[in-house]
Write a protein that holds these residues in place. Structure first.
Motif, PDB file in Angstrom:
ATOM      1  N   CYS A 105       1.122   3.843  -3.450  1.00 29.46           N
ATOM      2  CA  CYS A 105       2.546   3.878  -3.083  1.00 29.46           C
ATOM      3  C   CYS A 105       2.726   4.744  -1.836  1.00 29.46           C
ATOM      4  CB  CYS A 105       3.379   4.436  -4.235  1.00 29.46           C
ATOM      5  SG  CYS A 105       5.129   4.612  -3.816  1.00 29.46           S
ATOM      6  N   ARG A 106       3.355   4.175  -0.823  1.00 27.44           N
ATOM      7  CA  ARG A 106       3.590   4.926   0.413  1.00 27.44           C
ATOM      8  C   ARG A 106       4.592   6.056   0.216  1.00 27.44           C
ATOM      9  NH1 ARG A 106       1.646   2.183   4.782  1.00 27.44           N
ATOM     10  NH2 ARG A 106       1.520  -0.082   4.583  1.00 27.44           N
ATOM     11  N   SER A 107       5.473   5.928  -0.788  1.00 25.68           N
ATOM     12  CA  SER A 107       6.522   6.933  -0.969  1.00 25.68           C
ATOM     13  C   SER A 107       6.022   8.138  -1.757  1.00 25.68           C
ATOM     14  CB  SER A 107       7.718   6.326  -1.697  1.00 25.68           C
ATOM     15  OG  SER A 107       8.263   5.271  -0.932  1.00 25.68           O
ATOM     16  N   CYS A 108       5.409   7.899  -2.925  1.00 28.54           N
ATOM     17  CA  CYS A 108       5.075   9.023  -3.799  1.00 28.54           C
ATOM     18  C   CYS A 108       3.567   9.226  -3.950  1.00 28.54           C
ATOM     19  CB  CYS A 108       5.707   8.828  -5.175  1.00 28.54           C
ATOM     20  SG  CYS A 108       4.930   7.530  -6.145  1.00 28.54           S
ATOM     21  N   GLY A 109       2.752   8.317  -3.427  1.00 28.05           N
ATOM     22  CA  GLY A 109       1.306   8.502  -3.497  1.00 28.05           C
ATOM     23  C   GLY A 109       0.674   8.056  -4.800  1.00 28.05           C
ATOM     24  N   ALA A 110       1.459   7.474  -5.709  1.00 27.16           N
ATOM     25  CA  ALA A 110       0.901   6.977  -6.972  1.00 27.16           C
ATOM     26  C   ALA A 110      -0.177   5.940  -6.678  1.00 27.16           C
ATOM     27  CB  ALA A 110       2.006   6.359  -7.824  1.00 27.16           C
ATOM     28  N   ILE A 111      -1.209   5.904  -7.516  1.00 26.24           N
ATOM     29  CA  ILE A 111      -2.322   4.975  -7.328  1.00 26.24           C
ATOM     30  C   ILE A 111      -2.533   4.187  -8.612  1.00 26.24           C
ATOM     31  CG2 ILE A 111      -4.811   4.762  -6.872  1.00 26.24           C
ATOM     32  CD1 ILE A 111      -4.708   7.321  -5.330  1.00 26.24           C
ATOM     33  N   ALA A 112      -2.738   2.882  -8.484  1.00 28.10           N
ATOM     34  CA  ALA A 112      -3.073   2.049  -9.640  1.00 28.10           C
ATOM     35  C   ALA A 112      -4.304   1.214  -9.309  1.00 28.10           C
ATOM     36  CB  ALA A 112      -1.902   1.142 -10.012  1.00 28.10           C
ATOM     37  N   ASP A 113      -5.004   0.772 -10.343  1.00 26.10           N
ATOM     38  CA  ASP A 113      -6.183  -0.073 -10.163  1.00 26.10           C
ATOM     39  C   ASP A 113      -5.773  -1.523  -9.918  1.00 26.10           C
ATOM     40  OD1 ASP A 113      -8.007   1.963 -10.529  1.00 26.10           O
ATOM     41  OD2 ASP A 113      -8.184   1.624 -12.685  1.00 26.10           O
ATOM     42  N   VAL A 114      -6.552  -2.198  -9.119  1.00 22.31           N
ATOM     43  CA  VAL A 114      -6.381  -3.630  -8.872  1.00 22.31           C
ATOM     44  C   VAL A 114      -7.758  -4.263  -9.027  1.00 22.31           C
ATOM     45  CG1 VAL A 114      -5.709  -5.394  -7.209  1.00 22.31           C
ATOM     46  CG2 VAL A 114      -4.566  -3.170  -7.183  1.00 22.31           C
ATOM     47  N   ASP A 115      -7.844  -5.303  -9.838  1.00 18.01           N
ATOM     48  CA  ASP A 115      -9.148  -5.942 -10.010  1.00 18.01           C
ATOM     49  C   ASP A 115      -9.587  -6.640  -8.733  1.00 18.01           C
ATOM     50  OD1 ASP A 115      -9.502  -5.090 -12.601  1.00 18.01           O
ATOM     51  OD2 ASP A 115      -8.556  -6.858 -13.480  1.00 18.01           O
ATOM     52  N   CYS A 116     -10.847  -7.024  -8.707  1.00 18.91           N
ATOM     53  CA  CYS A 116     -11.390  -7.723  -7.553  1.00 18.91           C
ATOM     54  C   CYS A 116     -10.494  -8.905  -7.186  1.00 18.91           C
ATOM     55  CB  CYS A 116     -12.792  -8.245  -7.846  1.00 18.91           C
ATOM     56  SG  CYS A 116     -14.063  -6.989  -7.714  1.00 18.91           S
ATOM     57  N   ALA A 117     -10.393  -9.170  -5.884  1.00 20.57           N
ATOM     58  CA  ALA A 117      -9.560 -10.277  -5.426  1.00 20.57           C
ATOM     59  C   ALA A 117     -10.141 -11.606  -5.888  1.00 20.57           C
ATOM     60  CB  ALA A 117      -9.436 -10.242  -3.907  1.00 20.57           C
ATOM     61  N   TYR A 141      -4.541  -1.614  -1.110  1.00 22.53           N
ATOM     62  CA  TYR A 141      -3.256  -2.257  -0.886  1.00 22.53           C
ATOM     63  C   TYR A 141      -2.215  -1.148  -0.771  1.00 22.53           C
ATOM     64  CZ  TYR A 141      -5.713  -6.260  -3.034  1.00 22.53           C
ATOM     65  OH  TYR A 141      -6.612  -7.239  -3.360  1.00 22.53           O
ATOM     66  N   TRP A 142      -1.344  -1.236   0.211  1.00 26.85           N
ATOM     67  CA  TRP A 142      -0.306  -0.223   0.376  1.00 26.85           C
ATOM     68  C   TRP A 142       1.059  -0.835   0.097  1.00 26.85           C
ATOM     69  CZ3 TRP A 142      -1.409   4.837   1.432  1.00 26.85           C
ATOM     70  CH2 TRP A 142      -2.711   5.122   1.885  1.00 26.85           C
ATOM     71  N   GLY A 143       1.942  -0.064  -0.507  1.00 22.09           N
ATOM     72  CA  GLY A 143       3.292  -0.567  -0.772  1.00 22.09           C
ATOM     73  C   GLY A 143       4.117   0.508  -1.440  1.00 22.09           C
ATOM     74  N   ARG A 144       5.017   0.096  -2.337  1.00 26.00           N
ATOM     75  CA  ARG A 144       5.818   1.055  -3.080  1.00 26.00           C
ATOM     76  C   ARG A 144       5.694   0.759  -4.559  1.00 26.00           C
ATOM     77  NH1 ARG A 144      11.629   2.010  -1.734  1.00 26.00           N
ATOM     78  NH2 ARG A 144      11.804  -0.234  -1.407  1.00 26.00           N
ATOM     79  N   CYS A 145       5.572   1.811  -5.357  1.00 30.94           N
ATOM     80  CA  CYS A 145       5.400   1.638  -6.795  1.00 30.94           C
ATOM     81  C   CYS A 145       6.738   1.239  -7.432  1.00 30.94           C
ATOM     82  CB  CYS A 145       4.877   2.936  -7.415  1.00 30.94           C
ATOM     83  SG  CYS A 145       6.087   4.252  -7.493  1.00 30.94           S
ATOM     84  N   PRO A 146       6.709   0.734  -8.673  1.00 31.30           N
ATOM     85  CA  PRO A 146       7.963   0.273  -9.322  1.00 31.30           C
ATOM     86  C   PRO A 146       9.024   1.370  -9.390  1.00 31.30           C
ATOM     87  CG  PRO A 146       6.050  -0.445 -10.565  1.00 31.30           C
ATOM     88  CD  PRO A 146       5.535   0.470  -9.494  1.00 31.30           C
ATOM     89  N   GLU A 147       8.601   2.625  -9.677  1.00 29.99           N
ATOM     90  CA  GLU A 147       9.577   3.719  -9.766  1.00 29.99           C
ATOM     91  C   GLU A 147      10.275   3.926  -8.426  1.00 29.99           C
ATOM     92  OE1 GLU A 147       6.484   4.057 -11.148  1.00 29.99           O
ATOM     93  OE2 GLU A 147       7.235   3.844 -13.186  1.00 29.99           O
ATOM     94  N   CYS A 148       9.491   3.897  -7.337  1.00 27.94           N
ATOM     95  CA  CYS A 148      10.087   4.128  -6.030  1.00 27.94           C
ATOM     96  C   CYS A 148      10.959   2.951  -5.604  1.00 27.94           C
ATOM     97  CB  CYS A 148       8.997   4.389  -4.990  1.00 27.94           C
ATOM     98  SG  CYS A 148       8.233   6.008  -5.209  1.00 27.94           S
ATOM     99  N   VAL A 149      10.568   1.726  -5.966  1.00 27.98           N
ATOM    100  CA  VAL A 149      11.385   0.545  -5.638  1.00 27.98           C
ATOM    101  C   VAL A 149      12.710   0.656  -6.394  1.00 27.98           C
ATOM    102  CG1 VAL A 149      11.581  -1.952  -5.935  1.00 27.98           C
ATOM    103  CG2 VAL A 149       9.446  -0.960  -5.105  1.00 27.98           C
ATOM    104  N   ALA A 150      12.667   1.132  -7.651  1.00 24.19           N
ATOM    105  CA  ALA A 150      13.871   1.183  -8.478  1.00 24.19           C
ATOM    106  C   ALA A 150      14.771   2.368  -8.119  1.00 24.19           C
ATOM    107  CB  ALA A 150      13.480   1.282  -9.956  1.00 24.19           C
ATOM    108  N   ALA A 151      14.173   3.404  -7.512  1.00 28.44           N
ATOM    109  CA  ALA A 151      14.952   4.614  -7.228  1.00 28.44           C
ATOM    110  C   ALA A 151      15.964   4.333  -6.121  1.00 28.44           C
ATOM    111  CB  ALA A 151      14.024   5.751  -6.812  1.00 28.44           C
ATOM    112  N   PRO A 152      17.163   4.928  -6.224  1.00 24.32           N
ATOM    113  CA  PRO A 152      18.123   4.797  -5.130  1.00 24.32           C
ATOM    114  C   PRO A 152      17.536   5.432  -3.861  1.00 24.32           C
ATOM    115  CG  PRO A 152      18.896   6.361  -6.807  1.00 24.32           C
ATOM    116  CD  PRO A 152      17.641   5.743  -7.328  1.00 24.32           C
ATOM    117  N   ALA A 153      17.792   4.837  -2.716  1.00 25.49           N
ATOM    118  CA  ALA A 153      17.194   5.295  -1.453  1.00 25.49           C
ATOM    119  C   ALA A 153      17.329   6.807  -1.331  1.00 25.49           C
ATOM    120  CB  ALA A 153      17.862   4.592  -0.275  1.00 25.49           C
ATOM    121  N   ALA A 154      16.209   7.505  -1.449  1.00 27.53           N
ATOM    122  CA  ALA A 154      16.225   8.973  -1.435  1.00 27.53           C
ATOM    123  C   ALA A 154      15.549   9.502  -0.180  1.00 27.53           C
ATOM    124  CB  ALA A 154      15.539   9.513  -2.688  1.00 27.53           C
ATOM    125  N   MET A 155      15.407   8.672   0.838  1.00 28.68           N
ATOM    126  CA  MET A 155      14.629   9.116   2.003  1.00 28.68           C
ATOM    127  C   MET A 155      15.441   9.862   3.029  1.00 28.68           C
ATOM    128  SD  MET A 155      12.094   5.929   2.336  1.00 28.68           S
ATOM    129  CE  MET A 155      11.566   5.236   0.818  1.00 28.68           C
TER     130      MET A 155
END
Ligand SMILES: [Zn+2]
Ligand SMILES: [Zn+2]
Length: 155
Positions: A105-117, A141-155
């Motif tokens: 996650c680009r916003s909070c740095g959370a990391i999750a596993d992704v299986d082989c493509a 893969y870079w993006g935003r985690c579900p919590e950050c997507v759901a959070a009101p724009a806090a930037m």
């Protein structure tokens, strides 16, 4: 090529499993090594500071240096995997030998596993391998985690 034999351990490992892993890797069984293995299994993708904190829950006197040393030895032996997404400190995980990838996650740095493509290692076929014998494809893969997507724009 690293050993793949630990990737098949899918149940929650016990201290006896960790002792077997250490012996299997020709590493002496020590309390700091058992403590670090336990912490890395319990906290996937934890950074060194979090691992030190977790190990100190069991071994209050263990030094930073000892934990660093153990993490390096375990990574060299293939018992833990070190990942370091750009802009992040090193993180460690016990899921080794399966060439899985990570989403960060680009916003909070959370990391999750992704299986082989695709399929198994190295799961991505290079358009031109330049004659190299490729055995791993490291993908982030870079993006935003579900919590950050759901959070009101806090930037
Ligand atoms: Zn996030
Ligand atoms: Zn992972």
């Amino acid at each position: 090529m690293r050993s793949r034999k630990w990737a098949i351990l899918r149940r929650v490992p016990t201290i006896a499993d960790f002792e077997r892993m250490l012996r299997g890797a020709a590493l002496r069984v020590t309390r700091p090594r058992l403590g670090v293995l336990t912490a890395v299994h319990a906290h996937p993708h934890a950074d060194t500071e979090s691992i030190i904190g977790a190990v100190r829950g069991e071994l209050p006197t263990v030094s930073h240096q000892a934990v660093y040393g153990v993490l390096h030895a375990l990574a060299d032996a293939g018992l833990v995997r070190r990942i370091q997404p750009s802009g992040s400190v090193a993180r460690y995980e016990s899921r080794v030998g399966d060439n899985h990838h990570h989403v960060v996650c680009r916003s909070c740095g959370a990391i999750a596993d992704v299986d082989c493509a695709v399929g198994d290692t190295p799961c991505l076929t290079a358009a031109d391998d330049s004659g190299y014998e490729i055995d791993e494809a490291e993908v982030i893969y870079w993006g935003r985690c579900p919590e950050c997507v759901a959070a009101p724009a806090a930037m």
